[in-house]
Design an enzyme around this catalytic site. Structure first.
Site, PDB file in Angstrom:
ATOM      1  N   SER A  70       1.083  -1.295   0.166  1.00  0.00           N
ATOM      2  CA  SER A  70      -0.063  -0.278  -0.418  1.00  0.00           C
ATOM      3  C   SER A  70       0.684   1.539  -0.243  1.00  0.00           C
ATOM      4  O   SER A  70       1.687   1.252   0.410  1.00  0.00           O
ATOM      5  CB  SER A  70      -0.771  -0.081   1.113  1.00  0.00           C
ATOM      6  OG  SER A  70      -1.469   0.896   1.824  1.00  0.00           O
TER       7      SER A  70
ATOM      8  N   TYR B 189      -1.560  -0.785  10.963  1.00  0.00           N
ATOM      9  CA  TYR B 189      -2.116  -1.308   9.968  1.00  0.00           C
ATOM     10  C   TYR B 189      -1.236  -1.249   9.037  1.00  0.00           C
ATOM     11  O   TYR B 189      -0.584  -1.949   7.894  1.00  0.00           O
ATOM     12  CB  TYR B 189      -3.900  -0.869   9.206  1.00  0.00           C
ATOM     13  CG  TYR B 189      -3.706  -0.830   7.689  1.00  0.00           C
ATOM     14  CD1 TYR B 189      -3.782  -2.280   7.167  1.00  0.00           C
ATOM     15  CD2 TYR B 189      -3.260   0.297   7.091  1.00  0.00           C
ATOM     16  CE1 TYR B 189      -3.557  -2.089   5.824  1.00  0.00           C
ATOM     17  CE2 TYR B 189      -3.098   0.328   5.515  1.00  0.00           C
ATOM     18  CZ  TYR B 189      -3.496  -1.291   5.057  1.00  0.00           C
ATOM     19  OH  TYR B 189      -3.495  -1.110   3.401  1.00  0.00           O
TER      20      TYR B 189
ATOM     21  N   LYS C  66       2.304  -3.835   6.400  1.00  0.00           N
ATOM     22  CA  LYS C  66       2.612  -3.960   5.019  1.00  0.00           C
ATOM     23  C   LYS C  66       4.072  -3.730   5.026  1.00  0.00           C
ATOM     24  O   LYS C  66       4.572  -3.648   4.797  1.00  0.00           O
ATOM     25  CB  LYS C  66       1.404  -2.480   4.116  1.00  0.00           C
ATOM     26  CG  LYS C  66       0.185  -2.537   4.338  1.00  0.00           C
ATOM     27  CD  LYS C  66      -0.486  -4.196   3.631  1.00  0.00           C
ATOM     28  CE  LYS C  66      -1.286  -4.285   3.235  1.00  0.00           C
ATOM     29  NZ  LYS C  66      -1.588  -5.846   2.380  1.00  0.00           N
TER      30      LYS C  66
HETATM   31  C1  UD1 Z   1      -6.360   4.649   3.884  1.00  0.00           C
HETATM   32  C2  UD1 Z   1      -5.796   4.890   4.688  1.00  0.00           C
HETATM   33  C3  UD1 Z   1      -4.782   3.725   4.474  1.00  0.00           C
HETATM   34  C4  UD1 Z   1      -5.443   2.055   3.675  1.00  0.00           C
HETATM   35  C5  UD1 Z   1      -6.394   2.531   2.767  1.00  0.00           C
HETATM   36  C6  UD1 Z   1      -6.938   1.728   2.273  1.00  0.00           C
HETATM   37  C7  UD1 Z   1      -5.766   6.193   6.289  1.00  0.00           C
HETATM   38  C8  UD1 Z   1      -4.800   7.291   7.257  1.00  0.00           C
HETATM   39  N1  UD1 Z   1      -4.919   5.666   5.384  1.00  0.00           N
HETATM   40  O1  UD1 Z   1      -6.612   5.614   3.547  1.00  0.00           O
HETATM   41  O2  UD1 Z   1      -2.950   3.129   4.952  1.00  0.00           O
HETATM   42  O3  UD1 Z   1      -4.100   2.051   2.661  1.00  0.00           O
HETATM   43  O4  UD1 Z   1      -6.911   3.686   3.590  1.00  0.00           O
HETATM   44  O5  UD1 Z   1      -7.794   1.303   3.440  1.00  0.00           O
HETATM   45  O6  UD1 Z   1      -6.607   5.640   6.767  1.00  0.00           O
HETATM   46  N2  UD1 Z   1     -11.901  11.065   3.989  1.00  0.00           N
HETATM   47  C9  UD1 Z   1     -13.235  12.498   4.327  1.00  0.00           C
HETATM   48  N3  UD1 Z   1     -14.518  11.430   4.402  1.00  0.00           N
HETATM   49  C10 UD1 Z   1     -14.517  10.304   5.370  1.00  0.00           C
HETATM   50  C11 UD1 Z   1     -13.421   9.360   4.291  1.00  0.00           C
HETATM   51  C12 UD1 Z   1     -12.600   9.594   4.126  1.00  0.00           C
HETATM   52  O7  UD1 Z   1     -13.061  13.134   4.126  1.00  0.00           O
HETATM   53  O8  UD1 Z   1     -15.784   9.926   4.990  1.00  0.00           O
HETATM   54  C13 UD1 Z   1     -10.918  12.222   3.772  1.00  0.00           C
HETATM   55  C14 UD1 Z   1      -9.542  11.590   4.183  1.00  0.00           C
HETATM   56  O9  UD1 Z   1      -9.798  12.257   4.723  1.00  0.00           O
HETATM   57  C15 UD1 Z   1      -8.445  11.890   3.008  1.00  0.00           C
HETATM   58  C16 UD1 Z   1      -9.764  11.085   1.035  1.00  0.00           C
HETATM   59  O10 UD1 Z   1     -10.911  11.490   1.403  1.00  0.00           O
HETATM   60  O11 UD1 Z   1      -8.415  12.811   3.043  1.00  0.00           O
HETATM   61  C17 UD1 Z   1      -9.042   9.579   1.450  1.00  0.00           C
HETATM   62  O12 UD1 Z   1      -9.433   8.608   2.672  1.00  0.00           O
HETATM   63  P1  UD1 Z   1      -9.299   7.131   2.958  1.00  0.00           P
HETATM   64  O13 UD1 Z   1     -10.428   6.208   1.661  1.00  0.00           O
HETATM   65  O14 UD1 Z   1     -10.005   6.057   3.921  1.00  0.00           O
HETATM   66  O15 UD1 Z   1      -8.062   6.628   1.833  1.00  0.00           O
HETATM   67  P2  UD1 Z   1      -6.292   7.187   2.335  1.00  0.00           P
HETATM   68  O16 UD1 Z   1      -6.902   7.825   3.934  1.00  0.00           O
HETATM   69  O17 UD1 Z   1      -5.941   7.696   1.569  1.00  0.00           O
END
Ligand code: UD1
Length: 356
Positions: free
Chosen positions: A140, A164, A168
Site C-alpha cells: 500500500s 495496519y 504492510k
Molecule cells: C486509507 C488509509 C491507508 C489505507 C487505505 C486503504 C489512513 C490514514 N490511511 O487511505 O493506510 O491503505 O485507506 O484502506 O487511514 N475522507 C473524508 N471523509 C471520509 C473518508 C475519507 O473526508 O468519510 C478523506 C480522508 O481524510 C482522505 C481522503 O478522503 O483525505 C481519502 O481517504 P480514504 O479513502 O480513507 O483513504 P486514505 O486515507 O488515503
C-alpha cells in the site's frame, strides 16, 4: 478478456489468490480467468462474501467458468493452506488477504499483527514447502507515511503511521529477507494508491461491512440514502481547495496491474524482490471527488466540514514511471470513469451483495 492479456497468457498456469472474494481480489480473479488462468481462491470471508465469487463466475465467459475454485479457509490455520495446496500445483500466488482498517488496527493491533503477519508467514512457509516461489503481494501507499515530497517514488524511505501500515511495512521487509535468504524466490510488491470504482457491469464492487472508513464507499452510501451526509476531514490543508489530495485508481486498472506483475514474474528471472506503485500519478482532492460523483450520479452529496483525521497526509500521489517502464502497465481510466462505474455498482446494489 482482461484488457492487457490474451487467453493464451494463462494457459496451463494455475494461480492461488488469497482474499479473492474481496474488492480488489474479485476484480483480479475475473481478469485472470478471462486471460485463461486457472484460479483457486482461499478466503475466510472476514470482510467479504461468497456471492462476489458467484458473480465473478456469472460474469466470466462460460469457456473459463470451470477454471474457478473457491476454498473457505484462513491463512492463520496452516492446515487450511496445506489443504488448498493439496488440491492443485500452483505456479504463483497473488496474496491479497489481510485486514485494512486503520482505526481498528490502532484499537486492536494484536488482531492486525496476528492476521496479516502470521497469515503471510504461514503462506510463505507452505509455498516454499511445495516449491511455489512466485508471489505478488498487496502492499500500500501507506508505506510512504507522510511523504515529504510528491510524487512518491519507489525508492523513498519508508515509514508507518499505524499498526495496519506497520503490517504492510514489515511484510515488505519480510519479503526482501525471504528473497535474500533464497534467491529462487520472485516477489513483486504492489503499492496501491486509492482503489475505487467497480467492474463496468455493475455486478462486482466494494462492499465493506459496517460503516465505511474510506471516502468512496462512504460517498456511495450517501448517494443511495444509507448515510445522511459526508464528513469531510479537514478543509484547511495547503491544497487547491483546502481538502486532502489522493491518487484514486480504477479497480479494473489495478487488476490489470496484477496481470502485468504476474507476467513479469514468469518472464523475468532477475526480478528478485521489487516494489511498484500502482497509481495514476494524478492528485484529486476530496471536494473534486465529491463533485465528480455528483456529476456521475446526478445525486446531491451533502458535506459537513470536520477536523482533520489524525494521521492523514496532505497530498499523496504516485510516480508511475517504474511500473510503466518495467511492467509495461499504465492506468487507463480517470475519475469520471471511476465515479461512473462506482455509481453503476451502487445503483444496482444499494445494499451491496446481500440486501437486508
Ligand atoms: C486509507 C488509509 C491507508 C489505507 C487505505 C486503504 C489512513 C490514514 N490511511 O487511505 O493506510 O491503505 O485507506 O484502506 O487511514 N475522507 C473524508 N471523509 C471520509 C473518508 C475519507 O473526508 O468519510 C478523506 C480522508 O481524510 C482522505 C481522503 O478522503 O483525505 C481519502 O481517504 P480514504 O479513502 O480513507 O483513504 P486514505 O486515507 O488515503
Amino acid at each position: 478478456m482482461g484488457s492487457q492479456g490474451q487467453p493464451e497468457e494463462g494457459f496451463n498456469k494455475c494461480i492461488l489468490v488469497t482474499g479473492g472474494a474481496g474488492f480488489i481480489g474479485s476484480h483480479t480473479v475475473l481478469q485472470l480467468l478471462e486471460d485463461g488462468y486457472e484460479v483457486y481462491i482461499i478466503d475466510n470471508l472476514d470482510n467479504s462474501v461468497e456471492e462476489a465469487v458467484n458473480r465473478v463466475r456469472d460474469l466470466v465467459d462460460q469457456r473459463f467458468r470451470q477454471n474457478l475454485h473457491f476454498f473457505l479457509g484462513d491463512l492463520c490455520k496452516k492446515e487450511d493452506i496445506e489443504k488448498v495446496f493439496s488440491l492443485a500445483k500452483f505456479d504463483a500466488v497473488i496474496h491479497f488477504a489481510g485486514l485494512k482498517a486503520v482505526g481498528e488496527s490502532v484499537a486492536n493491533p494484536f488482531r492486525y499483527y496476528k492476521n496479516n503477519l502470521v497469515g503471510t508467514l504461514n503462506l510463505y512457509e507452505i509455498m516454499a514447502k511445495h516449491g511455489c516461489k512466485k508471489m505478488v503481494f498487496s502492499s500500500s501507499a501507506t508505506v510512504y507515511g507522510q511523504p515529504k515530497v510528491i510524487p512518491c517514488v519507489e525508492d523513498f524511505q519508508l515509514s508507518a503511521m499505524n499498526p495496519y501500515g506497520r503490517t504492510k511495512l514489515f511484510l515488505e521487509e519480510i519479503a526482501r529477507d525471504v528473497y535474500q535468504a533464497d534467491p529462487d524466490w520472485r516477489i513483486i510488491l504492489l503499492r496501491y494508491f486509492n482503489p475505487v470504482g467497480a467492474h463496468p457491469s455493475g455486478q462486482i464492487g466494494e462492499d465493506p461491512k459496517g460503516i465505511p472508513n474510506n471516502l468512496m464507499p462512504f460517498i456511495q452510501q450517501v448517494a443511495v440514502g444509507r448515510q445522511p451526509e459526508l464528513n469531510v476531514y479537514g478543509n484547511d490543508y495547503p491544497t487547491k481547495d483546502g481538502t486532502a489530495v489522493r491518487d484514486y485508481i480504477h479497480v479494473v486498472d489495478l487488476a490489470d496491474g496484477h496481470i502485468s506483475a504476474l507476467q513479469k514474474l514468469f518472464k523475468a528471472s532477475d526480478i528478485g524482490c521489487t516494489a511498484y506503485n500502482l497509481g495514476t500519478g494524478c492528485g484529486t482532492s476530496v471536494l473534486e471527488m465529491v463533485a465528480a460523483f455528483e456529476k456521475a450520479s446526478g445525486k446531491n452529496i451533502p458535506v459537513k466540514f470536520c477536523p482533520r483525521r489524525p494521521g492523514d497526509a496532505t497530498a499523496v500521489y504516485a510516480s508511475t514511471e517504474k511500473a510503466e517502464h518495467e511492467l509495461g502497465w499504465k492506468a487507463k481510466y480517470g475519475i469520471e470513469e471511476m465515479c461512473r462505474d462506482q455509481w453503476n455498482w451502487a445503483r444496482q446494489n444499494p445494499w451491496g451483495y446481500i440486501s437486508p
